[in-house]
Design a protein around this motif. Structure first.
Motif, PDB file in Angstrom:
ATOM      1  N   ASP A   1     -16.994   0.432  -4.609  1.00 13.92           N
ATOM      2  CA  ASP A   1     -16.760   1.472  -4.351  1.00 13.92           C
ATOM      3  C   ASP A   1     -17.626   2.357  -5.597  1.00 13.92           C
ATOM      4  O   ASP A   1     -17.409   1.983  -6.994  1.00 13.92           O
ATOM      5  CB  ASP A   1     -15.265   1.864  -4.816  1.00 13.92           C
TER       6      ASP A   1
ATOM      7  N   ASP B   1     -10.767  -0.369   2.558  1.00 11.18           N
ATOM      8  CA  ASP B   1      -9.557   0.389   2.115  1.00 11.18           C
ATOM      9  C   ASP B   1      -9.154  -0.109   0.493  1.00 11.18           C
ATOM     10  O   ASP B   1      -8.633  -1.388   0.533  1.00 11.18           O
ATOM     11  CB  ASP B   1      -8.436   0.202   2.730  1.00 11.18           C
TER      12      ASP B   1
ATOM     13  N   LYS C   1     -14.750  -5.708  -3.790  1.00 13.55           N
ATOM     14  CA  LYS C   1     -13.742  -6.111  -2.641  1.00 13.55           C
ATOM     15  C   LYS C   1     -14.792  -7.158  -1.984  1.00 13.55           C
ATOM     16  O   LYS C   1     -15.957  -6.885  -1.561  1.00 13.55           O
ATOM     17  CB  LYS C   1     -13.215  -5.212  -1.576  1.00 13.55           C
TER      18      LYS C   1
ATOM     19  N   ASP D   1      -7.228   0.743  -1.643  1.00 12.82           N
ATOM     20  CA  ASP D   1      -5.674   0.953  -2.025  1.00 12.82           C
ATOM     21  C   ASP D   1      -4.902  -0.375  -1.903  1.00 12.82           C
ATOM     22  O   ASP D   1      -4.038  -0.411  -2.184  1.00 12.82           O
ATOM     23  CB  ASP D   1      -5.111   1.994  -1.114  1.00 12.82           C
ATOM     24  N   ILE D   2      -5.550  -1.389  -0.853  1.00 10.72           N
ATOM     25  CA  ILE D   2      -4.780  -2.397  -0.653  1.00 10.72           C
ATOM     26  C   ILE D   2      -5.506  -3.773  -1.409  1.00 10.72           C
ATOM     27  O   ILE D   2      -6.716  -4.016  -1.105  1.00 10.72           O
ATOM     28  CB  ILE D   2      -4.746  -2.812   0.997  1.00 10.72           C
TER      29      ILE D   2
ATOM     30  N   LYS E   1      -1.613   7.011   5.829  1.00 16.67           N
ATOM     31  CA  LYS E   1      -2.915   6.763   6.737  1.00 16.67           C
ATOM     32  C   LYS E   1      -2.331   6.465   8.107  1.00 16.67           C
ATOM     33  O   LYS E   1      -3.261   6.761   8.997  1.00 16.67           O
ATOM     34  CB  LYS E   1      -3.261   5.462   6.007  1.00 16.67           C
TER      35      LYS E   1
ATOM     36  N   ASP F   1       0.808  -1.073   0.139  1.00 18.66           N
ATOM     37  CA  ASP F   1       0.130   0.008   0.194  1.00 18.66           C
ATOM     38  C   ASP F   1       1.092   1.195   0.000  1.00 18.66           C
ATOM     39  O   ASP F   1       1.363   1.228   1.203  1.00 18.66           O
ATOM     40  CB  ASP F   1      -1.115   0.000   1.118  1.00 18.66           C
ATOM     41  N   LYS F   2       0.768   1.954  -1.067  1.00 24.69           N
ATOM     42  CA  LYS F   2       1.761   3.106  -1.140  1.00 24.69           C
ATOM     43  C   LYS F   2       1.457   4.155  -0.211  1.00 24.69           C
ATOM     44  O   LYS F   2       2.226   5.236   0.095  1.00 24.69           O
ATOM     45  CB  LYS F   2       1.527   3.739  -2.393  1.00 24.69           C
ATOM     46  N   LYS F   3       0.240   4.289   0.069  1.00 32.80           N
ATOM     47  CA  LYS F   3      -0.206   5.327   1.177  1.00 32.80           C
ATOM     48  C   LYS F   3      -0.393   4.945   2.713  1.00 32.80           C
ATOM     49  O   LYS F   3      -0.885   5.682   3.345  1.00 32.80           O
ATOM     50  CB  LYS F   3      -1.752   5.589   0.682  1.00 32.80           C
TER      51      LYS F   3
ATOM     52  N   PRO G   1     -10.558  -3.458  -9.037  1.00 33.72           N
ATOM     53  CA  PRO G   1     -10.363  -2.017  -8.422  1.00 33.72           C
ATOM     54  C   PRO G   1     -11.512  -1.512  -7.479  1.00 33.72           C
ATOM     55  O   PRO G   1     -11.149  -0.794  -6.740  1.00 33.72           O
ATOM     56  CB  PRO G   1      -9.803  -1.066  -9.415  1.00 33.72           C
ATOM     57  N   LYS G   2     -12.670  -1.729  -7.768  1.00 33.56           N
ATOM     58  CA  LYS G   2     -13.739  -1.281  -7.273  1.00 33.56           C
ATOM     59  C   LYS G   2     -14.605  -2.301  -6.670  1.00 33.56           C
ATOM     60  O   LYS G   2     -15.607  -1.884  -5.911  1.00 33.56           O
ATOM     61  CB  LYS G   2     -14.620  -0.483  -8.303  1.00 33.56           C
TER      62      LYS G   2
ATOM     63  N   SER H   1      -9.320  -7.652  -3.655  1.00 35.67           N
ATOM     64  CA  SER H   1     -10.081  -7.009  -4.550  1.00 35.67           C
ATOM     65  C   SER H   1     -10.733  -7.936  -5.637  1.00 35.67           C
ATOM     66  O   SER H   1      -9.644  -8.251  -6.529  1.00 35.67           O
ATOM     67  CB  SER H   1      -9.491  -5.957  -4.832  1.00 35.67           C
TER      68      SER H   1
END
Length: 914
Positions: free
Chosen positions: A870, A799, A846, A801-802, A763, A757-759, A843-844, A840
């Motif tokens: 999402d 999340d 999960k 992003d993961i 976070k 997770d780049k963020k 990407p939308k 996931s």
């Protein structure tokens, strides 16, 4: 270079000119200029005229030949003697402040028409108003500034006007604003108010900053073409308060829906404001249709606020909740929550199918800023209530799988520069399954850290052995009681109350010997005070079941009782290092083994023999040595005298391997094979029997920084008979190659895997800031409640992003013990595997699950499954609890924006096995 300062209606303008020493501009020369003084854009129809400075009115002061002194704003200082201009009186239509402006391409001044033309990324600022656009025109006579969008050679518009005024932002096609009155008319505008966006075909702004819009859309979607919006012909915006509209229609993806509302009010207030909390609709199979989480928020200033919520169902169930919070910056913050619930299941006419329960839950949290009063801390985390509250009123996974409640209130004081410490506490623990409650209050401890009375303030020369002679003190007061929650406040509860005081006086010092060894002699004395004696006796006529007679009666005797214990000890410890080097061609460089052996001797006289007696615990007459103060809140001294030799060995194991990732010259990497493993035991030289104590073994490691393992156990070296009773004979004397019987053991393993997770760092930092921040704003408490909701409802806070993650943990416990009340030997063996994770599909999309497996019952534990989608500005979640006493299915579609959190669609079904 000279500068000429011209005054137009009170506006001071600085225009640089390079004036030729001989010639002057021709009368028909244009007043247009730019950085290169080139004509790169079409000129306006009226040619600008440079005013003749020789024909200025007599009332205006002549232009000074000296360079005027500039202020910080870049304009001449009007109050600086001869270096400033003697300006004329300001006319009635003049502005209250200067206008600063710039343009990337050029600026054209039409002096007779009093007009300004700005070309190329123009920017103007007046007081708190900032306007940016590709094209701008200012009419000085009317005070109107007009900004428009430009079009490139391909016909694509660019450089849309952007207006910021008093915190309001507007993005539009065309904008006209009166600089003096702040009235404005905006065409095709998009403006943001809090979390919402208003899109209008035409907008008028009044001097009081109120906004009137025509043919509008309100949305929280930040796209130019929003996924949804409320369409309304008329709308009014009261800045920092409300967005109000007339009849509105919900539009999704540009398609109108059948949902109409007669009016809409969207709050955009900043800061604390009291108001109604809109309830949400829910359907519960046992409670019926209902409204939940409705109520009222009361703002009581920067230091206090209160939230009142309630829910009601068609079958008669209801719940009320009050949550006041308080805070003072740099001092403390905290809050209470009191929930009262009345639950009704089934038909009252059918008693076998009707259930009624009244329950409550109380929580309190308080934290004190460490800087408020140095040396003093106070904190509280209280959570208690009835056992059935979770069963009927809590639906999240974390609370459903938790069957214990605990509370603690702590106060401590440290005397600065002195060795004294004082702590006081109240603690509470409650098992919701067995309904056992334990309360300890008041509990207090006073400690004097080790002091060295014979050590001088300044040691001259080599320190003497008595310089390291230290003495300390520890005093403990404790009151505790264990009872069933059904007897709370009754005489049975107070009969079980235990009070005690313990004084400990340790004396110790250490002496280094033989360079690598440390010798540590010590003496300690402990005094115990009790207020109640517990007497347990065998009653052969007591009926404990239909088929069994005989049991143990328990009685209490109040009074003042004492017991004491003393001991002397001496220990010797060291550390031994060993290393095995591998060949140079091996990927393993070396393995290092560190051993820390300890041997000690101690003597303990029998000072507490009057505190023990022999208890018969079965019909065969077998007895067990037991203390009168077994339930003491401060412990009991050891029985009998002892002259023991204790042994201990601690180890750790490390390995060095070759690593290409290591950027250092040696390219080596350390890997911990075992963080620690060891064994401890003791041998009592003065005991009549069972001289060797059980072996305690332990191990811990974290393999490859992924697999965390901890293990411990106890091995009894003595044989047992068929009834499990110990015999004074070592196991290895029977010919078995064994240290003894394993009487209890435990092992726990856990690991976690997830994609990158780049963020992650951002976070984690945000969460830490929220959790650790001290704030006086009520929003801080709201943020903490939001974090708790994230932990308890993973399906609604996913999340994306993961891409995937997986957490696994396994625990095993084993014990073998004699139950005094039943007279038998009981073996317990428990295994549990828990897991949770998600991945996931796209990407939308999960999917996630949280569950476990109970090996004893051979079935899945409480399981929660969810699917999340999402939808950019919305999110959909499907939650499923398929098995267990409590089962649920729900689907929720809700906007992400907090301002529209109550605009959610929720359908749920719940089922209980009562």
């Amino acid at each position: 270079m000279r500068r000429i300062y011209l005054t137009f209606a009170g506006i001071l303008i600085a225009i640089p000119f390079i004036i030729n020493a001989v010639a002057t501009p021709a009368p028909n020369a244009g007043g247009r200029f730019n950085k290169s003084f080139t004509d790169t854009v079409p000129k306006p129809d009226t040619k600008p005229v440079v005013p003749d400075t020789n024909k200025l009115p007599q009332k205006e002061a002549p232009v000074s030949t000296e360079e005027p002194k500039a202020t910080e704003e870049g304009f001449p200082d009007e109050n600086t003697g001869t270096d400033s201009l003697d300006l004329p009186k300001v006319s009635k239509d003049s502005l209250e402040a200067p206008i600063t402006y710039k343009a990337k391409d050029s600026i054209v001044l039409l002096v007779p028409d009093k007009r300004f033309y700005f070309y190329g990324t123009a920017n103007t600022k007046y007081q708190k108003t900032t306007l940016n656009a590709e094209r701008m025109t200012y009419n000085q006579a009317t005070g109107i500034m007009e900004a428009t969008t430009a079009t490139d050679t391909a016909g694509k518009p660019y450089g849309r006007p952007q207006l910021e005024d008093n915190g309001q932002a507007f993005d539009s096609d065309t904008l006209r604003v009166n600089i003096a009155t702040h009235r404005a008319k905006i065409i095709h505008t998009r403006s943001q108010y809090g979390e919402g966006f208003v899109l209008s075909e035409q907008t008028k702004r009044e001097p009081d900053n109120s906004i009137f819009g025509y043919k509008n859309g309100y949305t929280t979607c930040n796209l130019d073409t929003p996924h949804f919006q409320f369409r309304a012909n008329k709308i009014k915006v009261i800045p920092d308060k409300l967005v109000i509209s007339g009849p509105a229609n919900l539009e999704i993806e540009g398609v109108p829906t059948p949902l109409f509302i007669p009016f809409a009010i969207f709050p955009i207030t900043h800061g604390q404001q009291s108001g109604i909390l809109v309830p949400s609709y829910i359907v519960n199979a046992q409670k019926g249709m209902g409204l939940q989480n409705g109520g009222y928020y009361i703002g009581l200033g920067d230091n206090f606020d209160m939230t009142l919520r309630g829910e009601i169902y068609s079958y008669g169930s209801w719940q009320l909740m009050a949550s006041p919070t308080y805070r003072k910056r740099y001092h403390y913050n905290g809050g209470f929550t009191l929930s009262i619930a009345n639950t009704r299941f089934g038909d009252p006419a059918v008693k076998s199918e009707f259930t009624k329960s009244r329950d409550f839950r109380f929580t309190w949290n308080h934290s004190m800023d460490s800087k408020a009063r140095p040396g003093i801390t106070f904190g509280a985390n209280v959570n208690f209530g009835t056992a059935k509250f979770n069963t009927y009123n809590v639906f999240d996974y974390a609370s459903r799988v938790t069957n214990t409640l605990s509370s603690s209130i702590n106060f401590s004081k440290t005397w600065q520069g002195k060795p004294f410490n004082f702590t006081s506490s109240l603690s509470h623990s409650q098992n919701l399954t067995t309904r056992d409650v334990n309360i300890a209050f008041p509990s207090a401890t006073f400690t004097m850290n080790t002091i060295y009375p014979f050590q001088p303030k300044e040691v001259i020369g080599k320190a003497k052995w008595y310089h390291k002679l230290g003495i300390g003190y520890n005093g403990t007061l404790n009151n505790s009681v264990t009872f069933k929650d059904s007897v709370f406040g009754k005489s049975k509860m107070f009969d079980a109350l235990q009070s005690g005081v313990k004084h400990s006086l340790p004396i110790s010092f250490s002496i280094p010997v033989f360079k690598n060894f440390t010798l540590s002699p010590g003496v300690s004395y402990s005094e115990y005070w009790f207020t109640k004696k517990t007497i347990r006796t065998w009653n052969p006529g007591k009926r404990v079941s239909i088929d069994s007679l005989g049991g143990i009666d328990t009685t209490y005797e109040s009074g003042f009782y004492t017991a004491r214990q003393a001991s002397a000890s001496i220990s010797l410890s060291t550390a031994v290092y060993g290393m095995y080097q591998f060949s140079k061609t091996s990927k393993i460089k070396a393995i290092r083994h560190v051993m820390r052996p300890t041997i000690s001797m101690s003597y303990q006289p029998d000072l507490a023999k009057d505190a023990y007696y022999y208890l018969q615990y079965n019909r065969e007459g077998e007895t067990l040595r037991q203390s009168y103060f077994l339930s003491s809140s401060v412990g009991v001294p050891s029985d009998g005298r002892a002259g023991s030799i204790s042994f201990g060995l601690d180890n750790n194991l490390e390995m060095k391997v070759f690593s290409k990732k290591d950027t250092s010259a040696n390219h080596e990497k350390k890997i911990k094979l075992l963080d620690g493993f060891g064994i401890n035991t003791s041998y009592n030289l003065l005991a009549d029997s069972f001289k060797l104590a059980p072996f305690s073994i332990y191990a811990r490691t974290n393999l490859f920084d992924k697999l965390n393992i901890t293990a411990s156990g106890s091995i009894d070296p003595y044989e047992v008979n068929s009834r499990g009773r110990r015999l004074d004979n070592y196991v290895w004397n029977t010919g078995k190659l064994s240290l003894g019987r394993l009487t209890n053991a435990s092992i726990a393993m856990s690991t976690s895997f997830q994609s990158q997770d780049k963020k992650a760092k951002d976070k984690e930092q945000q969460i830490n800031n929220i959790e650790n921040e001290q704030s006086t704003d009520a929003a801080f408490q709201a943020q903490q409640r939001q974090l708790e909701q994230v932990r308890r409802n993973p399906g609604e806070y996913v999340d994306f992003d993961i891409p995937w993650k997986l957490d696994l943990s396994y625990s095993m416990t084993y014990s073998k013990q004699i139950l005094v009340d039943s007279g038998g030997v009981v073996n317990t063996f428990n295994q549990y595997l828990s897991f949770n994770g998600d991945f996931s599909l796209t990407p939308k999309w999960k999917i996630g699950v949280t569950s476990g497996y109970n090996f004893n019952e051979q079935k899945l534990a409480y399981t929660n499954m969810y699917i999340s989608r999402d939808l950019h500005c919305w999110q959909m979640s499907i939650n499923l609890v398929p098995i267990g006493t409590y089962r649920q299915f729900s689907i929720t579609i809700s906007p992400k924006s907090g301002i529209l959190r109550d605009l959610r669609i929720n359908r749920s079904r719940t089922f209980y096995d009562l």
